[in-house]
Design a protein around this motif. Structure first.
Motif, PDB file in Angstrom:
ATOM      1  N   UNK A   1       0.873  -1.180   0.000  1.00 39.75           N
ATOM      2  CA  UNK A   1       0.000   0.000   0.000  1.00 39.75           C
ATOM      3  C   UNK A   1       0.899   1.216   0.000  1.00 39.75           C
ATOM      4  N   UNK A   2       0.460   2.236  -0.711  1.00 41.03           N
ATOM      5  CA  UNK A   2       1.293   3.420  -0.784  1.00 41.03           C
ATOM      6  C   UNK A   2       1.113   4.281   0.454  1.00 41.03           C
ATOM      7  N   UNK A   3       2.201   4.943   0.836  1.00 40.12           N
ATOM      8  CA  UNK A   3       2.143   5.846   1.986  1.00 40.12           C
ATOM      9  C   UNK A   3       1.296   7.064   1.625  1.00 40.12           C
ATOM     10  N   UNK A   4       0.931   7.808   2.668  1.00 40.88           N
ATOM     11  CA  UNK A   4       0.150   9.021   2.405  1.00 40.88           C
ATOM     12  C   UNK A   4       0.940   9.996   1.552  1.00 40.88           C
ATOM     13  N   UNK A   5       2.248  10.065   1.807  1.00 40.52           N
ATOM     14  CA  UNK A   5       3.083  10.992   1.027  1.00 40.52           C
ATOM     15  C   UNK A   5       3.001  10.651  -0.460  1.00 40.52           C
ATOM     16  N   UNK A   6       3.074   9.351  -0.784  1.00 44.66           N
ATOM     17  CA  UNK A   6       2.999   8.938  -2.183  1.00 44.66           C
ATOM     18  C   UNK A   6       1.620   9.240  -2.752  1.00 44.66           C
ATOM     19  N   UNK A   7       0.603   8.907  -1.977  1.00 43.77           N
ATOM     20  CA  UNK A   7      -0.760   9.104  -2.475  1.00 43.77           C
ATOM     21  C   UNK A   7      -1.077  10.584  -2.677  1.00 43.77           C
ATOM     22  N   UNK A   8      -0.631  11.418  -1.744  1.00 42.26           N
ATOM     23  CA  UNK A   8      -0.899  12.852  -1.891  1.00 42.26           C
ATOM     24  C   UNK A   8      -0.157  13.425  -3.101  1.00 42.26           C
ATOM     25  N   UNK A   9       1.079  12.970  -3.273  1.00 42.29           N
ATOM     26  CA  UNK A   9       1.838  13.419  -4.440  1.00 42.29           C
ATOM     27  C   UNK A   9       1.127  12.998  -5.722  1.00 42.29           C
ATOM     28  N   UNK A  10       0.672  11.748  -5.719  1.00 38.33           N
ATOM     29  CA  UNK A  10      -0.056  11.249  -6.886  1.00 38.33           C
ATOM     30  C   UNK A  10      -1.323  12.070  -7.129  1.00 38.33           C
ATOM     31  N   UNK A  11      -2.026  12.385  -6.057  1.00 42.23           N
ATOM     32  CA  UNK A  11      -3.266  13.152  -6.187  1.00 42.23           C
ATOM     33  C   UNK A  11      -2.986  14.533  -6.780  1.00 42.23           C
ATOM     34  N   UNK A  12      -1.907  15.155  -6.294  1.00 43.10           N
ATOM     35  CA  UNK A  12      -1.573  16.494  -6.802  1.00 43.10           C
ATOM     36  C   UNK A  12      -1.256  16.417  -8.293  1.00 43.10           C
ATOM     37  N   UNK A  13      -0.492  15.399  -8.678  1.00 42.75           N
ATOM     38  CA  UNK A  13      -0.143  15.272 -10.091  1.00 42.75           C
ATOM     39  C   UNK A  13      -1.400  14.977 -10.909  1.00 42.75           C
ATOM     40  N   UNK A  14      -2.241  14.113 -10.381  1.00 37.73           N
ATOM     41  CA  UNK A  14      -3.436  13.726 -11.132  1.00 37.73           C
ATOM     42  C   UNK A  14      -4.377  14.909 -11.332  1.00 37.73           C
ATOM     43  N   UNK A  15      -4.590  15.683 -10.290  1.00 36.61           N
ATOM     44  CA  UNK A  15      -5.599  16.739 -10.364  1.00 36.61           C
ATOM     45  C   UNK A  15      -5.043  18.073 -10.857  1.00 36.61           C
ATOM     46  N   UNK A  16      -3.734  18.256 -10.727  1.00 35.38           N
ATOM     47  CA  UNK A  16      -3.175  19.581 -11.038  1.00 35.38           C
ATOM     48  C   UNK A  16      -2.201  19.544 -12.203  1.00 35.38           C
ATOM     49  N   UNK A  17      -2.079  18.401 -12.860  1.00 39.06           N
ATOM     50  CA  UNK A  17      -1.037  18.249 -13.869  1.00 39.06           C
ATOM     51  C   UNK A  17      -1.162  19.274 -14.980  1.00 39.06           C
ATOM     52  N   UNK A  18      -0.036  19.649 -15.601  1.00 42.94           N
ATOM     53  CA  UNK A  18       1.321  19.218 -15.263  1.00 42.94           C
ATOM     54  C   UNK A  18       1.892  20.048 -14.118  1.00 42.94           C
ATOM     55  N   UNK A  19       2.580  19.403 -13.212  1.00 43.98           N
ATOM     56  CA  UNK A  19       3.156  20.108 -12.066  1.00 43.98           C
ATOM     57  C   UNK A  19       4.615  19.737 -11.888  1.00 43.98           C
ATOM     58  N   UNK A  20       5.359  20.649 -11.294  1.00 39.88           N
ATOM     59  CA  UNK A  20       6.759  20.384 -10.980  1.00 39.88           C
ATOM     60  C   UNK A  20       6.835  19.898  -9.546  1.00 39.88           C
ATOM     61  N   UNK A  21       8.003  19.397  -9.168  1.00 40.96           N
ATOM     62  CA  UNK A  21       8.181  18.970  -7.786  1.00 40.96           C
ATOM     63  C   UNK A  21       7.984  20.147  -6.845  1.00 40.96           C
ATOM     64  N   UNK A  22       8.417  21.336  -7.300  1.00 41.00           N
ATOM     65  CA  UNK A  22       8.226  22.527  -6.476  1.00 41.00           C
ATOM     66  C   UNK A  22       6.750  22.814  -6.213  1.00 41.00           C
ATOM     67  N   UNK A  23       5.934  22.638  -7.255  1.00 44.82           N
ATOM     68  CA  UNK A  23       4.487  22.844  -7.087  1.00 44.82           C
ATOM     69  C   UNK A  23       3.949  21.892  -6.024  1.00 44.82           C
ATOM     70  N   UNK A  24       4.399  20.652  -6.110  1.00 48.33           N
ATOM     71  CA  UNK A  24       3.915  19.636  -5.168  1.00 48.33           C
ATOM     72  C   UNK A  24       4.330  20.008  -3.749  1.00 48.33           C
ATOM     73  N   UNK A  25       5.564  20.500  -3.628  1.00 46.52           N
ATOM     74  CA  UNK A  25       6.057  20.871  -2.302  1.00 46.52           C
ATOM     75  C   UNK A  25       5.294  22.065  -1.748  1.00 46.52           C
TER      76      UNK A  25
END
Lengths: 207, 275, 207
Positions: free
Chosen positions: A87-111
């Protein structure tokens, strides 16, 4: 010349023998005779109905049609192959969610959104799973990579398009237990599959 | 401090003694008595936060306050208490927590400025940016949960892929005449064997007949010369066959025998393997 | 408690989701209730009958049961994933060209023209393909075999006779004249999957 039932048998066989979804175009290629896309679609719908009562279902995904087991049968199948994907950690899932809903995003955007640094391991996990990839670079100093979700991500989650992602909830209302005034104006909802507006001040990238 | 929390109606439960919880192997005994700590082990508790925004959202939820009208003084105070505990317990404290602390204090102080004047100047509520980020992050948290609930390949279902039974036909490469031509061209360009290996259409038919006659002769012993030619196929073939025989004689591939003048001429392979 | 039909559905689902054969013991493990091996075997036989008319069949192998496609459907399946057709190496093609244009030739002749030794593997490849055979032996020490192309070679290349092979006279003349031939002719386009001959002056690609 194959009759419709024979065509269906060929379709079924091909779909059962291929793990990756098959597009209408790929399926058409199998036949000597030119079978219209509409006819194929109708036969695929019939096939889906034929399998309605079984443990395997025919689904229409982002890149085509695929047979897959129904989740309700997982409890049996797991006993044969006990190793389960982590199972993915919350950190992975949240990162995935940000990419999925806000794409395209940079790592900085995610941070910026998560308020913490995103470890390279998180991005690697998602890249290795084949769920995200780099689709470009932002034209700012450092030229940070821009991430987006892949077709495999959609396929693996049983979605045909980003539009089918669960809708984002109206958070302010959820959090606000005292029935606050509508925040609609102040914080316009971003929609799934729609690149979010990135205010300029959230831009700076971490190198 | 617990007074302050209670005044605001915050869930400021005096911590239930969590003597059994362990932090870094030590019994947890010296918790600040004025801090609300859930009955979980402190370390585990803090590890559940994904960062300062997550912690703030937790505090807001606990306090049951309006996210659009956050009581900054109270929130800042509580936040700093948690950060202080983390720091004292030597829990790994990400720098982001300290940055957020500074930001909260700055917002709090700006809130103390006379409001009316600020509003007149069209200045934004000092909390606006924080609220925007909190809401955005909360959305992400919920989206992450929902994504995780979607049936996932490998975890909740498998793809079907039955064994494809391959028939035993071996796949062999296709070659076309043009491939041979280009292979020959590349030979020529490499070896410059032009003079010797110039090949015309006419010569090819001779060589084809050479092969055919060799095949015919193999294992046949002596063959009468005339039977090598089929007049029925026309003069052209006749000539080509004859040229082939001559070329084979020149290359010592065949031998001729004639017992006496005008007797039948016999042909045999210069060398037959069966011998 | 599952009824026999439900057990069959679970069996079918598990077998469809696993490419490797599943033993009776593995299949039994899926069920809470203890289902006898005999019962399972009977249900598997039924299942095999159920699939009799389909493009996929249930087979009982040494290590267990497996669904697999029927060989008669392979022609359809191949069109979906057209494996890149295998290609002969340049050495094989050049050898074949020499035999086609210069037959009957010995291996020594081929080596003279190619300037390198011809491995037995190359000759074997072409013999096994049925494209060349030995039509005689040259009467010199060692009695080298003489190779020629076969009727199958002509058939497989769609030629009625060797005369339909492209004539080479023009090429040789082009080369002889040394008259700055067009690239097109001297360096025929390399085909995909085949190492191209790169003339030195156009050489190395920048990475």
């Amino acid at each position: 010349m194959l009759n419709p039932n024979e065509v269906k048998t060929v379709l079924e066989t091909a779909l059962l023998a291929n793990q990756s979804p098959l597009s209408i175009a790929e399926l058409r290629r199998m036949f000597d005779e030119d079978i219209g896309a509409d006819t194929l679609r109708r036969l695929l719908d019939e096939l889906r109905d034929d399998w309605r009562e079984r443990g395997v279902e025919l689904v229409n995904l982002a890149t085509g049609w695929r047979f897959q087991t129904r989740p309700s049968f997982q409890k049996y199948l797991e006993r044969i192959n006990p190793e389960r994907p982590p199972r993915y950690s919350r950190a992975v899932l949240e990162t995935l969610a940000i990419i999925a809903y806000r794409q395209p995003v940079s790592r900085g955007d995610i941070e910026d959104i998560r308020g913490v640094t995103v470890s390279p391991g998180i991005m690697r996990t998602l890249e290795q799973r084949g769920w995200i990839d780099v689709v470009g670079h932002r034209d700012v100093p450092g030229r940070p990579a821009l991430y987006a979700t892949t077709k495999d991500f959609l396929n693996d989650l049983g979605l045909r398009s980003l539009q089918e992602l669960p809708p984002l909830e109206d958070i302010a209302r959820t959090l606000d237990l005292n029935a606050a005034p509508s925040n609609e104006e102040v914080f316009p909802e971003a929609r799934a599959g729609e690149p979010a507006e990135r205010p300029a001040e959230t831009a700076p990238e971490k190198a | 401090m617990s007074q302050a929390l209670q005044q605001h109606g915050v869930q400021a439960t005096i911590p239930t003694p969590v003597a059994t919880a362990k932090i870094h192997g030590q019994l947890l005994t010296e918790l600040p008595s004025d801090l609300y700590i859930p009955p979980d082990a402190l370390e585990v508790f803090f590890e559940t936060f994904e960062g300062p925004l997550d912690l703030l959202l937790y505090l807001i939820r606990k306090a049951n306050v309006d996210i659009l009208d956050i009581p900054m003084a109270r929130l800042t105070e509580q936040y700093l208490e948690y950060v202080e505990v983390m720091r004292r317990k030597n829990l790994e404290l990400a720098a982001e927590y300290l940055v957020m602390a500074a930001m909260l204090m700055e917002i709090k102080s700006r809130m103390l400025l006379p409001r009316p004047r600020a509003l007149e100047q069209g200045e934004e509520d000092p909390r606006a940016e924080l609220v925007r980020r909190l809401i955005e992050y909360e959305k992400v948290k919920q989206a992450a949960r929902k994504l995780d609930e979607l049936p996932q390949v490998g975890r909740d279902y498998f793809c079907v892929e039955v064994w494809i039974e391959q028939t035993l036909t071996e796949r062999v490469p296709n070659v076309c005449a043009a491939d041979l031509e280009s292979a020959w061209r590349s030979l020529l360009t490499r070896a410059r064997v032009t003079q010797h290996h110039r090949i015309t259409r006419e010569e090819l038919s001779v060589r084809e007949h050479m092969s055919a006659i060799l095949r015919r002769l193999s294992g046949a012993g002596f063959v009468e010369f005339t039977t090598l030619f089929d007049p029925g196929r026309g003069v052209a073939v006749l000539i080509v066959s004859f040229l082939a025989v001559l070329e084979m004689a020149r290359e010592s591939l065949i031998e001729f025998t004639q017992a006496m003048p005008y007797a039948p001429i016999y042909v045999k392979l210069a060398y037959a393997q069966s011998e």
